[in-house]
Design a protein around this motif. Structure first.
Motif: not given
Ligand code: AMP
Ligand code: GLY
Length: 443
Positions: A2-26
């Motif tokens: 389980n990964i938590l990203v803190v922040g709601g900007g475009a930078r964080e959207h890009a971070i979330c996108d990169a996390v989302y592409l990883s295997k076996n994560i929520e």
């Protein structure tokens, strides 16, 4: 995991996108304003102020979070990572002590001096206006004036750009000291560096760094680098990881500086874990340090994260475990151009609550990526807030194509009250940058 990203900007959207592409994560997220892009990717999100540490730590506990990634600097300054550590939750971001590299400009400059790090500028801090005057005179008024603490990127004033005379400089010195702008009755005065700016971001495990492609941001609001400084209007990077005016050896000098900073932080007892950001001015004497940030850049994260071929969460784990040297960083050899869509009046007085029409599918069909920033969504309607609204990133084999693709995608974003710096990444502006460096070298 389980990964938590803190922040709601475009930078964080890009971070979330990169996390989302990883295997076996929520993916879980915390943001003060609901970012529709992050909301869509997250299994669950918590709408809360990003500096409300207690609530965020509780949320992380409740959701059995394994790793927390922090986007913005404000929660780092107030020690979110220290508190997560106390709760036994790992973070891929620096502690409050290590984050002083960004949050305390005087401490940062002293660290550079103490460890004799290359790329330094003449600088001193002042609490007294008369003493400040003498220093400013000694630099012939060619200076940058900086509040000590965080000001959201809006506290710096540079001679020639923001003021013309030494008296005007002193007025701002007095304003900063009297009003404690940046948190202290003190000001940092630096020698003005002349050249072209570039950003170098890197992953750090506290011992080594893995540098990412160089990026050039555009802080000024208006085309041709006119108007006030903003959080950044857009940025570009090139397929070879360098910039049209930046050689491999300039890039390597920047990377050596970041590596030495990491080593000095370790010696100071505050090992630096997470992404680190170097803002440099390429001068005729090589890269000079303008600022160091304890996070990814915004917009610069959007230029580098989409290029990752290596698994992002594996890199995060390696940063935490201190074995970044085992990662073979794989990146797409592509150019990127990022342009922000901002509300009309942004940087002065934003037009808030204005409709933006976004055709996500058509944007995707151009091969561009869309990252939401600060918008409000009522039903299906997206509306502006006072901050940057969203960003589009064109990705292609050449800079020219990436810019074309970005512009193609921007056609699918409509609104009567939006503004975009269309000149970012265009050949005219790039040529100007190259010419500027050639002229400086010829002088
Ligand atoms: P900062 O908030 O430190 O990034 O500063 C904002 C902008 O001011 C930078 O991106 C530079 O364009 C400019 N700047 C800051 N420090 C200097 C300096 N010492 N010399 C020239 N320009 C500077
Ligand atoms: N692009 C500037 C910053 O992230 O601070």
């Amino acid at each position: 995991m389980n990964i938590l990203v803190v922040g709601g900007g475009a930078r964080e959207h890009a971070i979330c996108d990169a996390v989302y592409l990883s295997k076996n994560i929520e993916l879980f997220s915390v943001m003060s304003n609901l970012n529709p892009g992050i909301g869509k990717l997250s299994k669950d999100f918590f709408q809360e102020k990003e500096t409300n540490i207690e609530k965020i730590v509780n949320y992380a506990r409740l959701k059995n979070i394994d790793i927390v990634l922090i986007g913005p600097e404000a929660p780092l300054e107030v020690g979110i990572v220290n508190e997560l550590n106390k709760a036994g939750i790992e973070s891929c971001s620096p502690t409050k002590e290590a984050a002083r590299i960004e949050t305390d400009k005087e401490w940062m400059r002293n660290l550079l001096k103490k460890y004799n790090i290359p790329g330094q500028l003449k600088c001193e801090t002042f609490t007294n206006i008369e003493k400040a005057r003498k220093f400013i005179d000694s630099l012939n008024g060619e200076i940058a004036l900086k509040p000590i603490g965080l000001t959201g990127g809006k506290g710096v004033r540079v001679s020639g750009d923001h003021f013309k005379t030494i008296n005007d400089a002193l007025k701002y010195v007095k304003e900063v000291i009297d009003n404690k702008i940046g948190g202290e009755a003190k000001i940092l005065i630096e020698e003005k560096a002349v050249g072209e700016e570039f950003t170098l971001q890197a992953f750090s495990d506290g011992n080594t760094i893995l540098p990412l492609p160089a990026v050039q941001d555009h802080k000024r609001l208006l085309p041709e680098d006119k108007g006030p400084n903003t959080g950044g209007m857009g940025s570009y990077s090139c397929e070879n990881g360098l910039l049209p005016f930046l050689s491999k050896s300039d890039y390597e000098e920047g990377a050596v500086i970041l590596q030495k900073i990491i080593e000095s932080l370790k010696k100071e007892g505050c090992k630096y874990i997470g992404p680190i950001y170097g803002q440099f001015m390429l001068t005729i004497d090589g890269p000079k340090i303008i600022e160091i940030n304890a996070r990814f850049g915004d917009p610069e994260a959007m230029n580098v994260l989409p290029l990752l071929e290596s698994d992002f969460v594996d890199i995060c784990k390696a940063m935490i475990d201190g074995n970044l040297n085992t990662i073979k960083l794989k990146l797409k050899k592509k150019s990127t151009v990022c342009k922000y869509v901002v509300p009309e009046g942004y940087g002065v007085k934003s037009m808030v609550g204005k409709k933006i029409y976004i055709d996500e599918e058509s944007i995707k069909s151009t091969g561009s990526m869309l990252f939401y920033a600060s918008v409000n969504k009522d039903d299906a309607l997206v509306k502006t807030t006072s901050s940057r609204s969203l960003a589009v990133v064109g990705i292609s084999d050449t800079l020219n194509n990436a810019e074309n693709i970005c512009e193609e995608a921007l056609q699918y974003i409509k609104g009567d009250h939006i503004f975009i710096r269309h000149d970012i990444g265009k050949s005219n502006l790039i040529e100007k940058r190259i010419k500027h460096m050639i002229e400086l070298r010829g002088m």
